[in-house]
Design a protein around this motif. Structure first.
Motif, PDB file in Angstrom:
ATOM      1  N   THR A 152       0.917  -1.265   0.027  1.00 34.32           N
ATOM      2  CA  THR A 152       0.120   0.230   0.018  1.00 34.32           C
ATOM      3  C   THR A 152       0.830   1.297  -0.014  1.00 34.32           C
ATOM      4  OG1 THR A 152      -1.507  -1.265   1.239  1.00 34.32           O
ATOM      5  CG2 THR A 152      -1.679   1.381   1.305  1.00 34.32           C
ATOM      6  N   ASN A 158      -4.421  -0.376  -3.091  1.00 37.29           N
ATOM      7  CA  ASN A 158      -4.761  -0.265  -1.632  1.00 37.29           C
ATOM      8  C   ASN A 158      -5.179  -1.823  -1.452  1.00 37.29           C
ATOM      9  OD1 ASN A 158      -4.295   2.402  -1.071  1.00 37.29           O
ATOM     10  ND2 ASN A 158      -6.433   3.020  -1.943  1.00 37.29           N
ATOM     11  N   VAL A 295      -6.994   9.206   2.246  1.00 30.77           N
ATOM     12  CA  VAL A 295      -6.555   7.774   1.881  1.00 30.77           C
ATOM     13  C   VAL A 295      -4.897   8.078   1.887  1.00 30.77           C
ATOM     14  CG1 VAL A 295      -6.101   6.348  -0.346  1.00 30.77           C
ATOM     15  CG2 VAL A 295      -8.176   7.607  -0.100  1.00 30.77           C
TER      16      VAL A 295
END
Length: 362
Positions: A152, A158, A295
């Protein structure tokens, strides 16, 4: 029975012939790789001496003995009629010189690509990493499952999902190779020790081009400050240790990165000015946020790209020649933190070759 045996031999011969044709096709496509000289050596580092006198009858005792450590390991290859400036490759965090060798799916990496293009190549294992693992400080290496974090962090996606259009090969064998190439520190990372070793390499080989990746970027700036033999710096996704002249340090960049805010490093103006004397280019891949986001991996690299742009602008304000290239802005999509080993690494190599050519470094 005899006929069956003859059939088996014929099939074996045909298999060998087909395999030979396939290999020859690959060789014709890539061309024969010719190397005039190759070898390895260790450079830089320090020596610790234990007081006392060495006693041959008690040779396991440290008194009177020495320990050499904190050096870099260098593997090099030189082609016939090599270009004027060799390329020196420095890896990033959790990596080794394997970064620049064959890609996770077995294609040629930058080591071989640029060797074929006539450049001498030098691959480093930085002090306290890989084949330069002999450290002067103690550490504890604890086996910790963390590979999904790195998947990641390095923007393959992800986990467990790859980013759409990711240039990383998606087969399980390639991912296994990628995980296996990660390498622990045998002592704390020290940018000064790494840059000292890199500078020692340039003292030995003379003028050359320094190519860095990620954490190696900071060591790259300090190597160029320390050694005039560094004629250019090419940095792939540097993140930390961006240096700014005294009085011009920008505010820390906030992000949702797992590592918190990103800070620059202040250095004397006379040191910073040395970076304005050489061409510098920085490359960043895809899936980096263009504005703050929750994120965390995309925001981590947003902060890095933002700091890189501030840094390059400061270099240029002082009369330098620094450029930040965000690959998606060129229409080159899907690159991970490892653009030089992604599926389109030949296209990435062409960009680097163009930079060298435009700056008279080829």
């Amino acid at each position: 029975m005899k006929q069956k045996k003859s059939t088996v031999l014929l099939l074996t011969a045909l298999t060998l012939f087909v395999s030979s044709c396939a290999i020859n096709t690959v060789n014709r496509k890539a061309g024969i790789l010719t190397i005039q000289q190759q070898g390895s050596f260790l450079v830089g580092g320090t020596t610790i001496s234990e007081p006392g006198k060495f006693d041959l009858t008690n040779a396991l005792k440290p008194q009177g003995q020495t320990l050499h450590g904190d050096h870099a390991y260098v593997f090099y290859q030189i082609p016939p009629k090599a270009r004027n400036y060799p390329l020196v490759f420095l890896h990033g965090a959790a990596e080794s010189k394997k970064t620049w060798e064959s890609t996770p799916d077995g294609r040629e990496g930058f080591q071989t690509i640029f060797l074929r293009r006539g450049y001498g190549v030098y691959l480093l294992d930085q002090p306290r990493r890989g084949e330069a693992g002999k450290s002067t400080v103690a550490t504890t290496i604890t086996p910790t499952p963390d590979e999904q974090f790195w998947f990641t962090q390095f923007r393959l996606g992800n986990y467990p999902d790859y980013f759409a259009g990711s240039q990383f090969p998606r087969d399980s064998a390639s991912l296994t190779q990628f995980f296996r190439q990660m390498t622990p520190n045998t002592g704390a990372f020290d940018v000064s020790i790494v840059s000292n070793a890199c500078s020692s390499l340039f003292n030995r080989i003379g003028a050359g081009i320094l190519i860095t990746h990620s954490q190696g970027g900071g060591a790259g700036w300090f190597t160029a400050i320390k050694n005039d033999n560094v004629k250019a710096v090419i940095a792939y996704e540097p993140f930390s240790s961006f240096v700014f002249p005294t009085g011009e340090l920008p505010k820390p960049i906030q992000s949702t990165s797992l590592f918190g805010e990103l800070k620059g490093v202040e250095v004397p103006v006379e040191d910073f000015t040395k970076l304005t004397k050489i061409p510098i280019i920085l490359y960043y891949g895809d899936n980096i946020a263009n504005q703050p986001t929750s994120v965390w991996n995309k925001d981590h690299w947003r902060a890095g790209l933002e700091m890189a742009r501030l840094w390059a602008a400061t270099i240029n304000k002082h009369g330098g020649n620094a450029k930040v290239v965000h690959l998606p802005e060129l229409g080159i999509k899907g690159n991970t933190h490892f653009a030089f080993s992604d599926l389109n690494n030949l296209e990435i190599a062409d960009l680097m070759a163009k930079f060298l050519r435009e700056n008279g470094l080829d």
